[in-house]
Motif scaffolding. Structure first.
Motif, PDB file in Angstrom:
ATOM      1  N   ALA A   1      15.406  34.920  20.891  1.00  0.00           N
ATOM      2  CA  ALA A   1      14.993  34.744  19.496  1.00  0.00           C
ATOM      3  C   ALA A   1      13.503  35.051  19.395  1.00  0.00           C
ATOM      4  O   ALA A   1      12.730  34.708  20.302  1.00  0.00           O
ATOM      5  CB  ALA A   1      15.267  33.320  19.029  1.00  0.00           C
ATOM      6  N   LEU A   2      13.097  35.693  18.325  1.00  0.00           N
ATOM      7  CA  LEU A   2      11.694  36.119  18.200  1.00  0.00           C
ATOM      8  C   LEU A   2      10.732  34.939  18.192  1.00  0.00           C
ATOM      9  O   LEU A   2       9.608  35.048  18.673  1.00  0.00           O
ATOM     10  CB  LEU A   2      11.504  36.936  16.921  1.00  0.00           C
ATOM     11  CG  LEU A   2      12.221  38.287  16.851  1.00  0.00           C
ATOM     12  CD1 LEU A   2      11.856  39.003  15.548  1.00  0.00           C
ATOM     13  CD2 LEU A   2      11.880  39.164  18.058  1.00  0.00           C
ATOM     14  N   ARG A   3      11.177  33.809  17.650  1.00  0.00           N
ATOM     15  CA  ARG A   3      10.294  32.645  17.548  1.00  0.00           C
ATOM     16  C   ARG A   3      10.948  31.416  18.177  1.00  0.00           C
ATOM     17  O   ARG A   3      12.156  31.243  18.127  1.00  0.00           O
ATOM     18  CB  ARG A   3       9.937  32.358  16.083  1.00  0.00           C
ATOM     19  CG  ARG A   3       8.987  33.404  15.502  1.00  0.00           C
ATOM     20  CD  ARG A   3       8.561  33.059  14.077  1.00  0.00           C
ATOM     21  NE  ARG A   3       7.530  33.958  13.613  1.00  0.00           N
ATOM     22  CZ  ARG A   3       7.750  35.179  13.137  1.00  0.00           C
ATOM     23  NH1 ARG A   3       8.987  35.640  13.066  1.00  0.00           N
ATOM     24  NH2 ARG A   3       6.753  35.946  12.736  1.00  0.00           N
ATOM     25  N   GLU A   4      10.112  30.581  18.731  1.00  0.00           N
ATOM     26  CA  GLU A   4      10.557  29.326  19.315  1.00  0.00           C
ATOM     27  C   GLU A   4      10.456  28.223  18.269  1.00  0.00           C
ATOM     28  O   GLU A   4       9.537  28.198  17.457  1.00  0.00           O
ATOM     29  CB  GLU A   4       9.673  28.978  20.516  1.00  0.00           C
ATOM     30  CG  GLU A   4      10.072  27.719  21.262  1.00  0.00           C
ATOM     31  CD  GLU A   4       9.169  27.455  22.451  1.00  0.00           C
ATOM     32  OE1 GLU A   4       9.692  27.161  23.537  1.00  0.00           O
ATOM     33  OE2 GLU A   4       7.930  27.556  22.289  1.00  0.00           O
ATOM     34  N   GLY A   5      11.416  27.291  18.313  1.00  0.00           N
ATOM     35  CA  GLY A   5      11.358  26.125  17.438  1.00  0.00           C
ATOM     36  C   GLY A   5      12.056  26.333  16.114  1.00  0.00           C
ATOM     37  O   GLY A   5      12.537  27.410  15.783  1.00  0.00           O
ATOM     38  N   GLY A   6      12.141  25.242  15.364  1.00  0.00           N
ATOM     39  CA  GLY A   6      12.802  25.283  14.072  1.00  0.00           C
ATOM     40  C   GLY A   6      14.273  24.906  14.183  1.00  0.00           C
ATOM     41  O   GLY A   6      14.803  24.697  15.275  1.00  0.00           O
ATOM     42  N   PRO A   7      14.949  24.806  13.045  1.00  0.00           N
ATOM     43  CA  PRO A   7      16.345  24.371  13.033  1.00  0.00           C
ATOM     44  C   PRO A   7      17.267  25.330  13.781  1.00  0.00           C
ATOM     45  O   PRO A   7      17.047  26.546  13.803  1.00  0.00           O
ATOM     46  CB  PRO A   7      16.698  24.340  11.538  1.00  0.00           C
ATOM     47  CG  PRO A   7      15.383  24.313  10.818  1.00  0.00           C
ATOM     48  CD  PRO A   7      14.425  25.060  11.694  1.00  0.00           C
ATOM     49  N   ARG A   8      18.293  24.769  14.405  1.00  0.00           N
ATOM     50  CA  ARG A   8      19.366  25.532  15.035  1.00  0.00           C
ATOM     51  C   ARG A   8      18.829  26.596  15.980  1.00  0.00           C
ATOM     52  O   ARG A   8      19.245  27.761  15.937  1.00  0.00           O
ATOM     53  CB  ARG A   8      20.253  26.171  13.960  1.00  0.00           C
ATOM     54  CG  ARG A   8      20.991  25.149  13.101  1.00  0.00           C
ATOM     55  CD  ARG A   8      21.793  25.827  12.013  1.00  0.00           C
ATOM     56  NE  ARG A   8      22.598  24.859  11.282  1.00  0.00           N
ATOM     57  CZ  ARG A   8      23.365  25.163  10.235  1.00  0.00           C
ATOM     58  NH1 ARG A   8      23.400  26.406   9.786  1.00  0.00           N
ATOM     59  NH2 ARG A   8      24.082  24.225   9.637  1.00  0.00           N
ATOM     60  N   ASN A   9      17.927  26.178  16.835  1.00  0.00           N
ATOM     61  CA  ASN A   9      17.299  27.128  17.756  1.00  0.00           C
ATOM     62  C   ASN A   9      17.165  26.464  19.124  1.00  0.00           C
ATOM     63  O   ASN A   9      16.362  25.541  19.298  1.00  0.00           O
ATOM     64  CB  ASN A   9      15.924  27.546  17.226  1.00  0.00           C
ATOM     65  CG  ASN A   9      15.391  28.807  17.890  1.00  0.00           C
ATOM     66  OD1 ASN A   9      16.081  29.461  18.660  1.00  0.00           O
ATOM     67  ND2 ASN A   9      14.145  29.159  17.580  1.00  0.00           N
ATOM     68  N   GLY A  10      17.959  26.898  20.090  1.00  0.00           N
ATOM     69  CA  GLY A  10      17.792  26.424  21.453  1.00  0.00           C
ATOM     70  C   GLY A  10      18.795  25.380  21.912  1.00  0.00           C
ATOM     71  O   GLY A  10      19.473  24.720  21.116  1.00  0.00           O
ATOM     72  N   VAL A  11      18.877  25.233  23.235  1.00  0.00           N
ATOM     73  CA  VAL A  11      19.846  24.342  23.880  1.00  0.00           C
ATOM     74  C   VAL A  11      19.541  22.878  23.595  1.00  0.00           C
ATOM     75  O   VAL A  11      20.433  22.090  23.256  1.00  0.00           O
ATOM     76  CB  VAL A  11      19.865  24.612  25.394  1.00  0.00           C
ATOM     77  CG1 VAL A  11      20.704  23.575  26.135  1.00  0.00           C
ATOM     78  CG2 VAL A  11      20.382  26.018  25.689  1.00  0.00           C
ATOM     79  N   LYS A  12      18.285  22.478  23.735  1.00  0.00           N
ATOM     80  CA  LYS A  12      17.925  21.074  23.510  1.00  0.00           C
ATOM     81  C   LYS A  12      18.141  20.693  22.040  1.00  0.00           C
ATOM     82  O   LYS A  12      18.582  19.573  21.734  1.00  0.00           O
ATOM     83  CB  LYS A  12      16.467  20.847  23.900  1.00  0.00           C
ATOM     84  CG  LYS A  12      15.962  19.412  23.769  1.00  0.00           C
ATOM     85  CD  LYS A  12      16.553  18.483  24.796  1.00  0.00           C
ATOM     86  CE  LYS A  12      15.939  17.085  24.716  1.00  0.00           C
ATOM     87  NZ  LYS A  12      14.538  17.072  25.215  1.00  0.00           N
ATOM     88  N   THR A  13      17.858  21.607  21.145  1.00  0.00           N
ATOM     89  CA  THR A  13      18.096  21.350  19.724  1.00  0.00           C
ATOM     90  C   THR A  13      19.579  21.118  19.465  1.00  0.00           C
ATOM     91  O   THR A  13      19.951  20.222  18.696  1.00  0.00           O
ATOM     92  CB  THR A  13      17.581  22.518  18.869  1.00  0.00           C
ATOM     93  OG1 THR A  13      16.205  22.749  19.157  1.00  0.00           O
ATOM     94  CG2 THR A  13      17.733  22.231  17.385  1.00  0.00           C
ATOM     95  N   ALA A  14      20.434  21.903  20.125  1.00  0.00           N
ATOM     96  CA  ALA A  14      21.881  21.712  19.976  1.00  0.00           C
ATOM     97  C   ALA A  14      22.297  20.331  20.459  1.00  0.00           C
ATOM     98  O   ALA A  14      23.111  19.647  19.818  1.00  0.00           O
ATOM     99  CB  ALA A  14      22.626  22.792  20.754  1.00  0.00           C
ATOM    100  N   LEU A  15      21.742  19.916  21.581  1.00  0.00           N
ATOM    101  CA  LEU A  15      22.050  18.595  22.124  1.00  0.00           C
ATOM    102  C   LEU A  15      21.604  17.491  21.162  1.00  0.00           C
ATOM    103  O   LEU A  15      22.364  16.560  20.861  1.00  0.00           O
ATOM    104  CB  LEU A  15      21.356  18.430  23.474  1.00  0.00           C
ATOM    105  CG  LEU A  15      21.326  17.031  24.068  1.00  0.00           C
ATOM    106  CD1 LEU A  15      22.718  16.582  24.457  1.00  0.00           C
ATOM    107  CD2 LEU A  15      20.385  16.969  25.261  1.00  0.00           C
ATOM    108  N   VAL A  16      20.376  17.579  20.681  1.00  0.00           N
ATOM    109  CA  VAL A  16      19.834  16.566  19.768  1.00  0.00           C
ATOM    110  C   VAL A  16      20.670  16.489  18.497  1.00  0.00           C
ATOM    111  O   VAL A  16      20.998  15.397  18.005  1.00  0.00           O
ATOM    112  CB  VAL A  16      18.356  16.873  19.452  1.00  0.00           C
ATOM    113  CG1 VAL A  16      17.850  15.995  18.317  1.00  0.00           C
ATOM    114  CG2 VAL A  16      17.491  16.685  20.697  1.00  0.00           C
ATOM    115  N   ASP A  17      21.043  17.646  17.960  1.00  0.00           N
ATOM    116  CA  ASP A  17      21.833  17.665  16.726  1.00  0.00           C
ATOM    117  C   ASP A  17      23.221  17.065  16.956  1.00  0.00           C
ATOM    118  O   ASP A  17      23.733  16.329  16.101  1.00  0.00           O
ATOM    119  CB  ASP A  17      21.954  19.097  16.210  1.00  0.00           C
ATOM    120  CG  ASP A  17      20.647  19.643  15.670  1.00  0.00           C
ATOM    121  OD1 ASP A  17      19.698  18.850  15.488  1.00  0.00           O
ATOM    122  OD2 ASP A  17      20.562  20.870  15.446  1.00  0.00           O
TER     123      ASP A  17
END
Length: 275
Positions: free
Chosen positions: A182-198
């Motif tokens: 992904a061009l940018r790091e962070g923000g909604p629905r972005n990344g493995v840890k974000t998926a876990l937290v959600d």
């Protein structure tokens, strides 16, 4: 260069295998096999305990395929995880190390939880890549398979650098055209840890019975398990010394910085040779 970049879940076998022993796991399902380094250790574990390993990977390496054809108690499912999980009946433990993006991981977690709920089994999940660089940045092996509304703008050329949201070019960890960032790091629905937290946040509105341990080494290992399981206290006692261990985190930052410095030196050398 790949030898310098430890990235396999197998590096955690000294933690994962004793944890499986404590949880009395017999049927194990792994998502992502690659060369089969972790698969072979799981197969040995399940054979010892008269269990079974289910390995989901649509395109593992030839080394894995040659091995699995000679290993009768291992079932290889050559399909993408979100399709394959619809046909997995049950498992005592799950290892998730496949496609490292929000859409895939979030839905893998949902499907695993549904299977465990249906079968009345406590949740025990080992997740790789909950640390940098995939924690908060999607990685796509096959971006065309991710629905457009969940697919971030991405590049096969850019490299990821710690502390930098935008991709760098000619620097950083790159997919060597095998995968896109992904061009940018962070923000909604972005990344493995974000998926876990959600996933955890959504599930906790129904029942709050999960514990989480994170080991900050070799790209990060997350362990999610049910606190209602009869083995949960023993497992927690075993894992807590590793949880967010500052020494391990420092070693991981140093390891990544050293690796990235080697990449910079190689790029500089190549430029001088072509100048």
């Amino acid at each position: 260069m790949t030898d310098l970049y430890l990235h396999s879940m197998a590096e955690f076998s000294g933690i994962i295998l004793p944890a499986l022993e404590l949880a009395e796991a017999r049927t194990i399902c792994e998502i992502g096999a690659e060369y089969g380094g972790m698969s072979m250790q799981l197969a040995e574990f399940t054979e010892k305990h008269h269990g079974q390993l289910i390995s989901i990977d649509p395109a593992p390496k030839k080394m894995f395929l040659d091995w699995v054809n000679l290993t009768p108690h291992v079932e290889h499912v050559a399909d993408n995880s979100l399709e394959a999980l619809d046909h997995v009946a049950t498992a005592d433990a799950w290892l998730i190390d496949g496609d490292h993006n929000w859409h895939t991981v979030y839905n893998e977690l949902k499907k695993v939880d549904e299977i465990c709920s249906r079968e009345g089994k406590p949740l025990l999940i080992f997740m790789h890549d909950v640390g940098w660089p995939c924690a908060f940045r999607d990685l796509y092996y096959a971006p065309e398979e991710i629905p457009e509304e969940f697919r971030h703008p991405h590049s096969y050329e850019g490299g990821a650098l710690p502390g930098q949201s935008n991709l760098a070019y000619g620097r950083g960890v790159t997919g060597a055209k095998h995968f896109a960032w992904a061009l940018r790091e962070g923000g909604p629905r972005n990344g493995v840890k974000t998926a876990l937290v959600d996933f955890v946040a959504e599930r906790s509105t129904e029942r709050d019975d999960l514990a989480y341990v994170e080991i900050p080494a070799v790209l990060g290992l997350g362990i999610l398990f049910s606190t209602t399981a009869p083995w949960s206290e023993k497992l927690a006692d075993f894992l807590i010394p590793y949880h967010q261990n500052e020494l391990l985190a420092t070693l991981e930052r140093n390891r990544l910085a050293s690796y990235l410095r080697v990449i910079d030196l190689q790029v500089d050398l190549a430029r001088r040779q072509t100048a």
